[in-house]
Design a protein around this motif. Structure first.
Motif, PDB file in Angstrom:
ATOM      1  N   ARG A 106       0.775  -1.168  -0.110  1.00 43.48           N
ATOM      2  CA  ARG A 106      -0.184   0.046  -0.086  1.00 43.48           C
ATOM      3  C   ARG A 106       1.028   1.186  -0.053  1.00 43.48           C
ATOM      4  NH1 ARG A 106      -5.304  -0.588   1.909  1.00 43.48           N
ATOM      5  NH2 ARG A 106      -5.449   1.827   1.900  1.00 43.48           N
ATOM      6  N   ARG A 202      -3.528   8.069  10.771  1.00 39.84           N
ATOM      7  CA  ARG A 202      -4.365   7.551   9.615  1.00 39.84           C
ATOM      8  C   ARG A 202      -3.570   6.360   9.116  1.00 39.84           C
ATOM      9  NH1 ARG A 202      -3.420   6.861   4.566  1.00 39.84           N
ATOM     10  NH2 ARG A 202      -1.312   7.955   4.933  1.00 39.84           N
ATOM     11  N   ARG A 205      -4.392   3.470  11.531  1.00 36.26           N
ATOM     12  CA  ARG A 205      -5.753   3.211  11.503  1.00 36.26           C
ATOM     13  C   ARG A 205      -5.865   2.229  10.177  1.00 36.26           C
ATOM     14  NH1 ARG A 205      -7.481   2.549  16.685  1.00 36.26           N
ATOM     15  NH2 ARG A 205      -7.684   4.744  17.697  1.00 36.26           N
ATOM     16  N   THR A 206      -5.413   2.742   9.158  1.00 34.55           N
ATOM     17  CA  THR A 206      -5.536   1.929   7.662  1.00 34.55           C
ATOM     18  C   THR A 206      -4.959   0.737   7.572  1.00 34.55           C
ATOM     19  OG1 THR A 206      -5.346   4.126   6.621  1.00 34.55           O
ATOM     20  CG2 THR A 206      -5.066   2.134   5.440  1.00 34.55           C
ATOM     21  N   SER A 207      -3.716   0.680   8.652  1.00 33.94           N
ATOM     22  CA  SER A 207      -3.168  -0.516   8.877  1.00 33.94           C
ATOM     23  C   SER A 207      -3.850  -1.680   9.452  1.00 33.94           C
ATOM     24  CB  SER A 207      -1.659  -0.411   9.385  1.00 33.94           C
ATOM     25  OG  SER A 207      -0.754   0.377   8.801  1.00 33.94           O
ATOM     26  N   GLN A 208      -4.552  -1.132  10.530  1.00 31.05           N
ATOM     27  CA  GLN A 208      -5.732  -2.204  11.205  1.00 31.05           C
ATOM     28  C   GLN A 208      -6.571  -2.924  10.389  1.00 31.05           C
ATOM     29  OE1 GLN A 208      -7.257   0.663  13.962  1.00 31.05           O
ATOM     30  NE2 GLN A 208      -6.135  -0.389  15.775  1.00 31.05           N
ATOM     31  N   ARG A 209      -6.954  -1.831   9.443  1.00 33.88           N
ATOM     32  CA  ARG A 209      -8.020  -2.607   8.307  1.00 33.88           C
ATOM     33  C   ARG A 209      -7.357  -3.563   7.356  1.00 33.88           C
ATOM     34  NH1 ARG A 209      -9.772   2.737   8.752  1.00 33.88           N
ATOM     35  NH2 ARG A 209      -8.614   3.494   6.880  1.00 33.88           N
ATOM     36  N   VAL A 210      -6.073  -3.198   6.969  1.00 35.91           N
ATOM     37  CA  VAL A 210      -5.262  -3.902   6.072  1.00 35.91           C
ATOM     38  C   VAL A 210      -5.250  -5.365   6.742  1.00 35.91           C
ATOM     39  CG1 VAL A 210      -3.222  -4.306   4.697  1.00 35.91           C
ATOM     40  CG2 VAL A 210      -4.515  -2.289   4.750  1.00 35.91           C
ATOM     41  N   ALA A 212      -6.494  -6.875   9.179  1.00 39.24           N
ATOM     42  CA  ALA A 212      -7.647  -7.607   9.621  1.00 39.24           C
ATOM     43  C   ALA A 212      -8.081  -8.592   8.226  1.00 39.24           C
ATOM     44  CB  ALA A 212      -8.888  -6.556   9.820  1.00 39.24           C
ATOM     45  N   THR A 213      -7.622  -8.340   7.137  1.00 32.82           N
ATOM     46  CA  THR A 213      -7.836  -9.076   6.024  1.00 32.82           C
ATOM     47  C   THR A 213      -7.208 -10.267   6.102  1.00 32.82           C
ATOM     48  OG1 THR A 213      -6.193  -8.007   4.649  1.00 32.82           O
ATOM     49  CG2 THR A 213      -8.715  -7.003   4.729  1.00 32.82           C
ATOM     50  N   ARG A 219      -2.637  -7.593  15.897  1.00 37.09           N
ATOM     51  CA  ARG A 219      -3.238  -6.217  16.213  1.00 37.09           C
ATOM     52  C   ARG A 219      -2.224  -5.210  15.980  1.00 37.09           C
ATOM     53  NH1 ARG A 219      -4.168  -9.525  20.815  1.00 37.09           N
ATOM     54  NH2 ARG A 219      -2.741  -8.345  21.974  1.00 37.09           N
TER      55      ARG A 219
END
Length: 827
Positions: A106, A202, A205-210, A212-213, A219
């Motif tokens: 990313r 930012r 927080r974006t890394s958290q969503r990535v 999670a996939t 975590r």
């Protein structure tokens, strides 16, 4: 009052009574100016602002900047915490490698490099696997047995690999319950600066969503998330505390005012005070920190106190048959002086925090002092003028309903009868009342010397689990979900590198000189009792221990060490540059970077300490060990830094309390000499405050509260809050004497008239500040409990003990009224 001072007060009375519209307009214009500053208020979170001036913190910052450590909160990095499975099994390693790969793919995440146990094992299996994609594919293709063997071999040769794994890592079975990976980002500017943390937040927080996939329990943790949640906890606390305070205070104001228009006037004055104070912070650049959460409820409570006094005294004067203008002149004539005394002494109490060595406590002193001055102006000038203006409108437009305009208490009322208790007892045995109070306070003061002083990160963290009463609140009042406390506790419990059981010695000097390593090793001989022992030496991690570790596994390196080891103790004495070159070029080179800088002029030594040892003793022992070093060495680490802050908190609390007491006493003596020609009344004023301070300190020990970053301000603040009650009582008592009353009659009129207003303001203040127990983190709740307790003590000491002291003063020192109603000079 002296004629010159009376003329100044009369001038203020004239503006309020004769030109209320102009006064109201002027205050509204000033409110608009402060409203501009309100939009510029920023937030500041965490513990960094408390330690920024400490030498221990500067040393820790240098360690963080110069040495790599997966558990240091480097603002340029993100940590991936993996748990819930055997993280060094093939599936666990593949999952982590996949997470690293997806983050690096990313562009908006600005990934520069990554480091993990998965990458290390992959390059062990295939040294040609230099990209994240190749490392992931190697792990996918490798048989589980090959992965297990690679884990064993890597652990045997690479201490840095082991440091990425939880302390339950088993080399034989190749199992571990948790691991940490480090992702470095190229964040523009300095992410530690307030303006850049938004970008880092930012990214994380974006890394958290990535992540999670990918699946599994991985975590994301880092400085951006920490800052975000620290900021959120301030907003969440205010979102709960302020509405709760407003609801409670409106309820009490309804009981106190019993009139809708007067209630609205009081609310407008409260809102004006808050806008002015927060606007001032925005204009001068003071950020809103966690400790400043206490200021809005404090100002609400003090403002309501002023408002009740103003409205109640106006109603008292109206009951005598005076017209509106005369009643307001009499009210402001008395209350402007009383409010000035209260404000000045409160400012002394709050401003005493300016001597603190901790910047946030100094800022609290500034903001609270300025806020009290604003409250004086708003409730001493603006509210009476607004009252005159609206009452004039009510006469013009009689359709506006008017409810009760009676004062809170009278001599015939039940409340008045209760309030007279202090006078009744004080009239019979005033000396006994004062003596018992002083002896009790002395005992409380001795007991209070056992109060602990602490400073921990937990005091600033949001709760690991949100209390049920907060979680059940409806939106938008329900607090956010917090993760940092859970993750910090997990890191400390699971990894050997936890700062919770280690201290750091930061060494500065030419580490290539002969004997430099010998000097480092000797510092750990015969360690103090708080240090964990490894035989006759302290258990440590340093460049010395890494040299020994690598020499035990690499014969060529062992031979190099032996050739330069004059005393044959396994520590090289000469040609240290060559030894370091060989060490940094070896498989443990990454680990060497965590203990020695590239220029070989700074070193870090980690000592393990007893988990149950007292922080003060650990800090003293760490400093003693640092003094044994040949070069300049500074003891640091979380324990040492926080203990240094705790020491400053204690010093600040005692010094600010002493200054507040002395400053308040001097001011009151001078003020009563200038205003009334009775300097001794200033000392009488201090009696309830001395009682309150000792009782509050004793209460802290009784309920198990410690002096911390939040409660340290309470003792000096007790003077700022509590002086309100004694000043109003003493000033009203003097007014009654000057009006021709005898001391007992004057004391009775004081406790019934002013006492009724004080009882109402005490209740509103207690509940207004007490709502801080609803704050999301408990330290602010403790502050609220103690502040509310101090108000209760101040009220009762002013109602029960101060009347006896005033009667004693009248008997032995003060002016006595003659039969003709004229007053003699002070004897």
């Amino acid at each position: 009052m002296r004629p010159r001072l009376q003329r100044l007060v009369d001038r203020g009375d004239a503006w309020i009574v004769d030109r209320p519209g102009r006064v109201v307009l002027a205050f509204l214009l000033v409110t608009a100016v402060f409203g501009v500053g309100l939009a510029n208020v920023s937030t500041e979170t965490g513990t960094e602002s408390f330690s920024e001036d400490l030498p221990e913190q500067r040393a820790l910052d240098a360690v963080t900047d110069r040495f790599e450590d997966p558990f240091d909160p480097d603002p340029q990095t993100t940590q991936l915490i993996q748990s819930g499975e055997n993280v060094v099994s093939k599936p666990g390693l593949v999952r982590m490698a996949e997470a690293q790969y997806r983050l690096a793919e990313r562009p908006d995440l600005r990934v520069v490099s990554t480091r993990s146990a998965a990458s290390t094992v992959a390059t062990r299996l295939d040294p040609a696997a230099t990209t994240l994609e190749a490392q992931r594919d190697v792990l996918r293709r490798a048989p589980p047995d090959a992965v297990r063997q690679a884990v064993r071999e890597t652990a045997a040769e690479n201490p840095a690999f082991v440091r990425l794994l939880s302390r339950d890592f088993n080399r034989r079975s190749a199992t571990a319950s948790a691991t940490v990976a480090v992702v470095e980002h190229d964040v523009p500017g300095d992410p530690a600066e307030q303006g850049e943390t938004g970008e880092l937040t930012r990214i994380q927080r974006t890394s958290q969503r990535v992540v999670a996939t990918v699946g599994g329990d991985i975590r994301v943790f880092g400085a951006g998330i920490i800052n975000d949640e620290f900021s959120t906890v301030i907003g969440d606390s205010l979102l709960v505390v302020i509405p709760a305070a407003v609801v409670l205070l409106v309820g009490f104001l309804l009981l106190a005012y019993r009139d809708l228009v007067d209630l609205l006037l009081g609310m407008v004055a409260l809102g004006t005070t808050i806008v002015w104070t927060l606007g001032f912070m925005g204009l001068v650049g003071i950020p809103f920190s966690q400790i400043l959460i206490a200021v809005p409820p404090l100002l609400l409570a003090v403002g309501i106190d002023f408002g009740i006094h103003a409205i109640n005294r106006f109603r008292e004067e109206k009951t005598t048959g005076a017209d509106r203008e005369t009643a307001m002149r009499r009210t402001t004539d008395q209350l402007l002086v009383a409010f000035f005394l209260v404000t000045a002494t409160s400012v002394v109490g709050f401003a005493a925090n300016l001597v603190s060595g901790l910047p946030p406590i100094r800022e609290f002193g500034v903001v609270a002092s300025v806020g009290i001055v604003f409250a004086f102006l708003v409730f001493g000038v603006f509210l009476p003028a607004l009252k005159m203006y609206t009452d004039d409108l009510r006469e013009r437009y009689p359709g506006v309903p008017t409810f009760s305009q009676a004062p809170l208490a009278s001599a015939e009322s039940t409340v008045g009868g209760v309030l007279r208790v202090g006078v009744v007892v004080g009239r019979r045995a005033p000396l006994a009342v004062v003596a018992v109070a002083l002896v009790t306070a002395a005992g409380a003061g001795v007991y209070a010397t056992g109060v602990d002083t602490t400073f921990t990160q937990e005091q600033f963290l949001p709760p690991e689990e949100t209390p049920a009463y907060l979680a059940s609140l409806p939106e938008p009042f329900r607090p956010s979900e917090y993760t940092i406390t859970r993750d910090i506790n997990f890191l400390e419990d699971s990894f050997e590198a936890s700062e919770g059981d280690q201290v750091v010695v930061y060494v500065e000097g030419p580490m290539t000189r002969d004997g430099a390593l010998e000097s480092m090793a000797r510092a750990g001989d015969d360690p103090p009792s708080t240090f964990v022992r490894d035989g006759r030496r302290a258990e440590e991690e340093s460049i010395v221990t890494l040299v020994r570790f690598h020499a035990a596994r690499d014969p060529a390196f062992a031979a190099l060490v032996e050739r330069n080891d004059a005393d044959r103790n396994g520590i090289p004495d000469e040609n240290l540059d060559r030894v370091y070159d060989a060490l940094f070029a070896s498989p443990v080179g990454d680990a060497a970077e965590t203990y020695l800088t590239d220029d070989r002029r700074s070193a870090r030594v980690l000592y393990t300490v007893q988990g149950d040892a007292v922080d003060a003793e650990i800090t003293a022992d760490a400093r003693a060990v640092a003094d044994k070093y040949r070069y300049r060495a500074t003891a640091t680490g979380e324990i040492v830094v926080f203990q240094a802050i705790a020491d400053l908190i204690f010093e600040s609390a005692i010094l600010s309390l002493a200054l507040a007491l002395v400053g308040t006493g001097v001011f009151l003596v001078v003020a009563f000499a200038a205003l009334e020609g009775r300097p001794s009344l200033g000392l009488v004023n201090l009696l309830p405050i001395v009682l309150t301070v000792t009782f509050v300190a004793a209460t802290m020990r009784l309920v198990g509260y410690s002096l911390n970053a939040f409660t340290a301000t309470v003792l000096a603040m007790t003077i700022g809050l509590g002086i309100d009650y004694s000043v109003h009582v003493v000033h009203r008592f003097v007014d009654e004497l000057d009006a021709g009353s005898d001391p007992v009659t004057a004391a009775t009129a004081t406790v019934v008239g002013t006492g009724g207003a004080l009882a109402g303001s005490m209740l509103t203040t207690v509940f207004g500040i007490g709502v801080l127990v609803l704050a999301v983190f408990p330290a602010i709740g403790q502050f609220g409990v103690l502040a509310a307790t101090s108000v209760v003590y101040s009220f009762f000491s002013s109602m029960l003990v101060l009347p006896a002291a005033l009667l004693l003063w009248s008997r032995f020192v003060g002016r006595e009224t003659t039969a003709a109603g004229q007053v003699t000079t002070e004897s």
